[in-house]
Write a protein that holds these residues in place. Structure first.
Motif, PDB file in Angstrom:
ATOM      1  N   CYS A   1     -65.939   7.425 -54.281  1.00  0.00           N
ATOM      2  CA  CYS A   1     -67.365   7.625 -54.700  1.00  0.00           C
ATOM      3  C   CYS A   1     -67.221   7.237 -56.081  1.00  0.00           C
ATOM      4  O   CYS A   1     -66.641   7.720 -56.928  1.00  0.00           O
ATOM      5  CB  CYS A   1     -68.029   8.957 -54.731  1.00  0.00           C
TER       6      CYS A   1
ATOM      7  N   CYS B   1     -69.173  10.435 -58.550  1.00  0.00           N
ATOM      8  CA  CYS B   1     -68.170  11.574 -58.920  1.00  0.00           C
ATOM      9  C   CYS B   1     -66.665  11.452 -58.764  1.00  0.00           C
ATOM     10  O   CYS B   1     -65.966  12.266 -58.866  1.00  0.00           O
ATOM     11  CB  CYS B   1     -68.910  12.702 -57.920  1.00  0.00           C
TER      12      CYS B   1
ATOM     13  N   CYS C   1     -73.672   9.699 -51.635  1.00  0.00           N
ATOM     14  CA  CYS C   1     -72.388  10.574 -51.627  1.00  0.00           C
ATOM     15  C   CYS C   1     -72.825  11.757 -51.029  1.00  0.00           C
ATOM     16  O   CYS C   1     -73.853  12.630 -51.517  1.00  0.00           O
ATOM     17  CB  CYS C   1     -71.833  10.369 -53.072  1.00  0.00           C
TER      18      CYS C   1
ATOM     19  N   PHE D   1     -70.835  14.330 -51.674  1.00  0.00           N
ATOM     20  CA  PHE D   1     -70.213  15.235 -52.580  1.00  0.00           C
ATOM     21  C   PHE D   1     -71.153  15.353 -53.688  1.00  0.00           C
ATOM     22  O   PHE D   1     -70.613  16.308 -54.848  1.00  0.00           O
ATOM     23  CB  PHE D   1     -68.922  14.929 -52.918  1.00  0.00           C
ATOM     24  N   HIS D   2     -72.035  14.687 -54.090  1.00  0.00           N
ATOM     25  CA  HIS D   2     -73.005  14.917 -55.428  1.00  0.00           C
ATOM     26  C   HIS D   2     -74.394  14.240 -54.843  1.00  0.00           C
ATOM     27  O   HIS D   2     -74.239  13.607 -54.049  1.00  0.00           O
ATOM     28  CB  HIS D   2     -72.237  14.190 -56.542  1.00  0.00           C
TER      29      HIS D   2
HETATM   30 ZN   LIG Z   1     -69.963  11.271 -55.468  1.00  0.00          ZN
END
Ligand SMILES: [Zn+2]
Length: 618
Positions: free
Chosen positions: A58, A61, A37, A39-40
């Motif tokens: 995802c 997250c 991911c 985003f995390h």
């Molecule tokens: Zn994520």
């Protein structure tokens, strides 16, 4: 305004796998693609892209959306910006709604593109001079002294602005760039008392500064030793750094050096290492800390903090170990805290900056310091105690000044620990006295705030916090069945499909069912992004996001699941009805209403038979 149709067209024509792959490597997994991911931070992939559904999700997250929201999040760009960018990429023409407005927009845009192209050409010129100019060697020697490799120099497009007055001016003229425009972006300056232009940057190592769109908007030039054969009369003491002046492309305090290059890493890690100098940033990148940015010689501004907030929610301040560095860390706290950024502080040994520290101790040791970084409140307490020294009055004032800092902490246990820290660091045995003094400081600061608020009526509130996701529990069989239908849209038209709508007891699932059915009637398919958008306010949204991210069944399996599951669900409904009738029957008997009890019993028996038949049928 961009028509909704155009947006769906962009969504449909964008190859999401290709788009996302520019940021994270993806691997096929059934009908979806998965990867780590962006985003995390994670070690095993829980990030899925579903190309047919034009949708990503995802499971780690819970971030999800379509191509447009993906680019908005990963690049920190606005919706209209991203629409234009993806439209260009997908070859979709955005229709003109207002001719006049459009013409003005196009003109402004064409001019900006010319200026950006000019900056880019200048950067190319400077990059070549770093390798080719006889004095470029001095800039290369400076890089070597800082252990900055040529790979890093190339990645950041570092250059050398030649010695002399008109190297760039001449080159621009030869290549037919406009001198007036070069003046606008601050590459050239007009000659005093005459016509013509001279170069703003002379005999300096140049760092191009990019905005978050990756466009060079400014240069930052570092002074070098004077050339060996320069006559003394020509020598001028220059500032250590000269930056481009503000202009149509560049606003001071609105960009961060290195953020564009590090943005994906910052987004992924969720935190950003903030250092002071350009060399620090390069050293950090080389040492594996790509999630870094530098505010270019100014104190951190509100605009920069907001920019960071688009990519991360935590900052680690890595400023020089000297007094000025500590002061900068102190100054950054209110700005970070107002932007909603949590902060920690790494204190380097006095005399060290990140660049020299990495050269002396290595990246691993620095990583250790970062991991052990003090929370910003602890840092501010320790720092205030150190600054105050032994003087009683200075101590009292310093403790009062910490009042607003401690008031910003929500957790009462933490507050208690901080108060104890203040008492310990300032050497005050009486905790109550500390508390009183902190409160006094807070009151004074609030009174000051009220005054300044009164003076600034347009004072804007803090950035809005995303509301927590509403979730409800979804009955598992109902979710399983609706999920199978979403996997295979034609099921919505079948007998079982129509039955399911009536059988769903969860209002969230029923609403999703109806929205999807309407969509299939109109377009023949489930458009995941549109469905998610329509269900954005539903408490069933997270169920829907999770379910759409992965196609669980192919058409045959989905049909089987629905064929077997719908009667089971129907039976569950009948059984529930039977239980309710049983309760009603006892109630009727209790009040002596035998007639009603008999009537209810008859109905219950019928239901029992039909429940039996429901299961026997297959
Ligand atoms: Zn994520």
């Amino acid at each position: 305004m961009i028509p909704e149709d155009t947006i769906s067209q962009i969504r449909e024509r964008t190859d999401m796998v290709a788009l996302v792959s520019e940021y994270v490597p993806l691997k096929r997994s059934g009908r979806s693609f998965k990867g780590l991911c962006p985003f995390h931070s994670e070690k095993t992939p829980s990030f899925y892209v579903h190309p047919e559904r034009c949708f990503f999700h995802c499971f780690g997250c819970q971030t999800s959306g379509d191509a447009l929201s993906f680019v908005m999040k990963v690049e920190g760009r606005s919706f209209p910006d991203v629409v234009r960018m993806l439209a260009e990429r997908a070859g979709v023409v955005i229709p003109v709604l207002d001719d006049r407005e459009d013409a003005a927009y196009r003109r402004a845009r064409a001019r900006e593109e010319r200026l950006v192209a000019l900056m880019d050409a200048a950067a190319g010129f400077y990059v070549r001079q770093l390798r080719e100019h006889p004095l470029g060697e001095m800039a290369r020697a400076e890089l070597e002294r800082r252990s900055i490799s040529m790979e890093t120099a190339d990645a950041f497009r570092l250059g050398y602005a030649p010695h002399g007055w008109d190297s760039l001016a001449r080159w621009l003229r030869e290549h037919e760039w406009s001198a007036a425009e070069a003046e606008e972006v601050g590459l050239l300056a007009p000659r005093r008392g005459g016509d013509g232009h001279y170069d703003r940057f002379r005999h300096r190592l140049l760092f191009p500064i990019t905005d978050t769109n990756g466009r060079i908007v400014a240069f930052s030039g570092r002074v070098l030793d004077p050339p060996p054969d320069e006559p003394l009369s020509d020598r001028m003491e220059g500032a250590k750094y000269v930056n481009s002046p503000e202009g149509p492309l560049y606003k001071k305090g609105e960009v961060l050096f290195g953020l564009h290059e590090g943005r994906v890493a910052v987004r992924r890690e969720g935190w950003c290492l903030l250092c002071e100098g350009n060399f620090d940033l390069l050293a950090l990148h080389q040492a594996g800390f790509q999630n870094s940015a530098a505010p270019m010689g100014t104190a951190l501004t509100e605009a920069q903090a907001k920019l960071l907030r688009r990519f991360a929610d935590r900052i680690v301040l890595l400023f020089d170990g000297d007094r000025a560095g500590r002061k900068a860390a102190r100054g950054a706290w209110p700005v970070l805290s107002a932007a909603g950024l949590a902060a920690r502080v790494v204190t380097l040994p006095p005399g060290d900056d990140p660049d020299s520290y990495i050269r002396a101790h290595g990246a691993q040791t620095l990583r250790g310091l970062v991991d052990a970084a003090l929370g910003v409140v602890e840092f501010l307490v320790d720092d205030a105690a150190e600054e105050a020294g032994g003087d009683a009055r200075a101590k009292a004032e310093a403790v009062a000044a910490l009042g607003p800092v401690l008031a910003s902490v929500d957790n009462p246990v933490e507050v208690r620990l901080y108060i104890e820290r203040v008492a310990r660091k300032f050497g005050i045995a009486d905790i109550d006295a500390v508390r009183q003094q902190l409160r006094r400081g807070l009151r004074a600061s609030r009174a000051g705030d009220r005054r300044s608020r009164a003076q600034a009526p347009e004072n804007q509130g803090r950035e809005q916090v995303r509301p927590p996701r509403r979730t409800v529990s979804i009955p598992s069989l109902e979710g399983e069945l609706l999920g199978a239908m979403l996997d295979s849209a034609p099921l919505f038209a079948t007998e079982d499909g129509k039955k399911l709508e009536k059988l769903l007891t969860s209002p969230e699932l029923r609403a999703i069912f109806q929205t999807a059915a309407r969509m299939i009637e109109m377009r023949g398919v489930v458009d995941a992004a549109a469905l998610l958008a329509e269900c954005a306010n539903s408490a069933g949204l997270s169920w829907l996001e999770d379910r759409l991210a992965i196609q669980k069944y192919d058409a045959d399996a989905a049909a089987r699941v629905v064929r077997d599951g719908v009667p089971r669900l129907a039976k569950q409904g009948v059984v529930r009805e039977i239980d309710r009738l049983a309760a009603d029957i006892s109630a009727a008997r209790r009040v002596g209403d035998e007639e009603r009890a008999l009537e209810l019993t008859r109905r219950r028996d019928e239901l029992r038979v039909s429940a039996h038949r429901l299961m026997a049928k297959r």
